[in-house]
Enzyme design. Structure first.
Site, mmCIF file in Angstrom:
data_model
loop_
_atom_site.group_PDB
_atom_site.id
_atom_site.type_symbol
_atom_site.label_atom_id
_atom_site.label_comp_id
_atom_site.label_asym_id
_atom_site.label_seq_id
_atom_site.Cartn_x
_atom_site.Cartn_y
_atom_site.Cartn_z
ATOM 1 N N HIS A 106 -3.621 4.839 4.463
ATOM 2 C CA HIS A 106 -4.888 4.111 4.337
ATOM 3 C C HIS A 106 -5.890 4.901 3.498
ATOM 4 C CE1 HIS A 106 -8.263 1.576 5.277
ATOM 5 N NE2 HIS A 106 -8.932 2.643 5.659
ATOM 6 N N ARG A 118 0.877 -1.181 0.000
ATOM 7 C CA ARG A 118 0.000 0.000 0.000
ATOM 8 C C ARG A 118 0.907 1.221 0.000
ATOM 9 N NH1 ARG A 118 -2.734 1.141 5.378
ATOM 10 N NH2 ARG A 118 -0.995 2.582 5.423
ATOM 11 N N TYR A 140 3.739 5.473 10.364
ATOM 12 C CA TYR A 140 4.091 4.177 10.966
ATOM 13 C C TYR A 140 4.719 3.201 9.970
ATOM 14 C CZ TYR A 140 -0.456 3.587 8.776
ATOM 15 O OH TYR A 140 -1.474 3.611 7.871
HETATM 16 C C1 LIG Z 1 -15.514 -5.238 10.136
HETATM 17 C C2 LIG Z 1 -14.745 -3.954 9.972
HETATM 18 N N1 LIG Z 1 -13.837 -3.568 10.896
HETATM 19 C C3 LIG Z 1 -13.156 -2.424 10.755
HETATM 20 C C4 LIG Z 1 -13.373 -1.610 9.664
HETATM 21 C C5 LIG Z 1 -12.593 -0.292 9.501
HETATM 22 N N2 LIG Z 1 -11.582 -0.461 8.454
HETATM 23 C C6 LIG Z 1 -11.846 -0.090 7.183
HETATM 24 S S1 LIG Z 1 -10.570 -0.458 6.138
HETATM 25 C C7 LIG Z 1 -9.642 -1.071 7.419
HETATM 26 C C8 LIG Z 1 -8.271 -1.646 7.156
HETATM 27 C C9 LIG Z 1 -8.370 -2.750 6.176
HETATM 28 O O1 LIG Z 1 -7.136 -3.330 5.936
HETATM 29 P P1 LIG Z 1 -6.986 -4.434 4.839
HETATM 30 O O2 LIG Z 1 -8.106 -5.412 4.920
HETATM 31 O O3 LIG Z 1 -5.629 -4.968 4.909
HETATM 32 O O4 LIG Z 1 -7.227 -3.633 3.467
HETATM 33 P P2 LIG Z 1 -6.359 -2.408 2.921
HETATM 34 O O5 LIG Z 1 -7.045 -1.157 3.369
HETATM 35 O O6 LIG Z 1 -4.983 -2.546 3.445
HETATM 36 O O7 LIG Z 1 -6.400 -2.569 1.441
HETATM 37 C C10 LIG Z 1 -10.339 -1.003 8.632
HETATM 38 C C11 LIG Z 1 -9.805 -1.462 9.909
HETATM 39 C C12 LIG Z 1 -14.348 -2.037 8.724
HETATM 40 N N3 LIG Z 1 -14.607 -1.320 7.620
HETATM 41 N N4 LIG Z 1 -15.019 -3.199 8.892
#
Ligand SMILES: Cc1ncc(C[n+]2csc(CCOP(=O)(O)OP(=O)(O)O)c2C)c(N)n1
Ligand SMILES: [Mg+2]
Length: 334
Positions: free
Chosen positions: A257, A253, A265
């Protein structure tokens, strides 16, 4: 130079790409990168509110995977998969309207990212609640199988999201029912600020497939040929009734985010290492080596992509926000 706007559909069983297909993939990857750069600019100008996400570093995964689909296949994309929307045929104008929250967007101005469905293009999602989209995708795969559509359903989840129970329940059901499902786990090293080392004890995310008796493959998600070939093979398997495949696509990434996140971080050297594998640079080097692409052609693609984006941005900026009453339409049952 004729750069076609329409999405490419695969008709061959041979996973080798033709020069024309390579150029289409390159076009979609460039378009994805520049579209998302525009989104960031619009966000900084205060024209986009809420989150502004990019899949910078994920372009080969998003484009290469969707390129393995046919028109009658289903796509359930996540927030890093702008390229998949484009390959599946979504227009820049619709995507820009969506991001600018205009009343004539596919979600009627209720959302500012990719939370829309377009049944005509068989694009459903994304669903923000991590994991919740996978059972929907499996349901679509079951429905499609019962209807004998011979379609494949492709869905995505992040490394972090892959830990949610829904993902495992989906695989348990899809494997035993031999559903035509492809789950791409986008391992981009972080789930918000949590690095992958703190997420799992298994060596690979694809190892999870073993527990469900289905193939699990790990690929370099910045390598367009590896992504396309693996997804095409998984699609062929699914269409032949052989069931689901889990593909772990390893990328980085490259941005925070969302646009608000400076990602302090993330170790700087990690970013520097992954910059060497920038998917856009990689495909340019590959196609130049194959004598498919020249610097002149690269410049022409750049110009074309910017021209198309300018049109979409202007169209969306000129469109109006929805009336306030629109907010409650369709929320409550009559
Ligand atoms: C069940 C749930 N928990 C927390 C969130 C908040 N949230 C949105 S994206 C994210 C990080 C996701 O990381 P990853 O699955 O690795 O995908 P990336 O963003 O790195 O592509 C979080 C914690 C959410 N949308 N749904
Ligand atoms: Mg992640």
């Amino acid at each position: 130079m004729a750069i076609k706007k329409s999405a490419t559909r695969m008709t061959t069983k041979d996973p080798a790409l033709t020069s024309e297909q390579f150029l289409k993939i390159y076009y979609f990857m460039k378009l994805t990168r520049e579209f998302e750069e525009s989104i960031l600019k619009l966000y900084r100008q205060g024209k986009i509110v809420g989150g502004a996400y990019t899949g910078n570093g994920n372009e080969a995964t998003a484009v290469g995977s969707a390129f393995a689909l046919e028109q009658h296949d289903y796509l359930f994309p996540m927030h890093r998969d702008m390229g998949a929307h484009l390959v599946k045929g979504q227009t820049l104008r619709h995507l820009m309207l969506q991001h600018l929250g205009r009343g004539n967007s596919l979600s009627w101005g209720r959302d500012g990212t990719g939370h829309y469905a377009d049944p005509d293009l068989k694009i459903y999602g994304n669903i923000s609640h991590l994991g919740a989209m996978a059972p929907m995708a499996a349901g679509a795969a079951l429905a499609s199988k019962l209807r004998k559509e011979n379609s494949v359903v492709m869905t995505y989840i992040g490394d972090g999201g892959s830990n949610v129970g829904d993902i495992h329940e989906t695989l348990a059901m899809a494997s035993v029912m031999k559903l035509p499902l492809i789950l791409i786990i986008e391992n981009n090293q972080f789930a918000y600020s949590t690095p992958v080392q703190k997420q799992k004890a298994a060596q690979r995310y694809s190892d999870r497939a073993i527990g469900y008796g289905i193939p699990g493959i790990t690929i370099d998600g910045t390598d367009i040929e590896a992504v396309y070939k693996t997804c095409k093979e998984a699609a062929d398997r699914a269409r032949a009734g052989e069931g689901p495949t889990v593909i772990e696509s390893v990328t980085m990434r490259m941005h925070g985010h969302s646009a608000h996140d400076g990602a302090e971080y993330v170790p700087k050297n990690l970013i520097e290492e992954w910059k060497k594998k920038d998917p856009i640079v990689r495909i340019e080097q590959l196609l130049i080596a194959k004598k498919i692409l020249t610097q002149k052609l690269i410049d022409e693609y750049q110009g074309k992509v910017i021209e198309e984006l300018d049109d979409a941005i202007q169209f969306a900026v000129d469109s109006t926000y929805p009336p306030a009453e629109q907010a409650v339409v369709g929320v409550f049952a009559e």
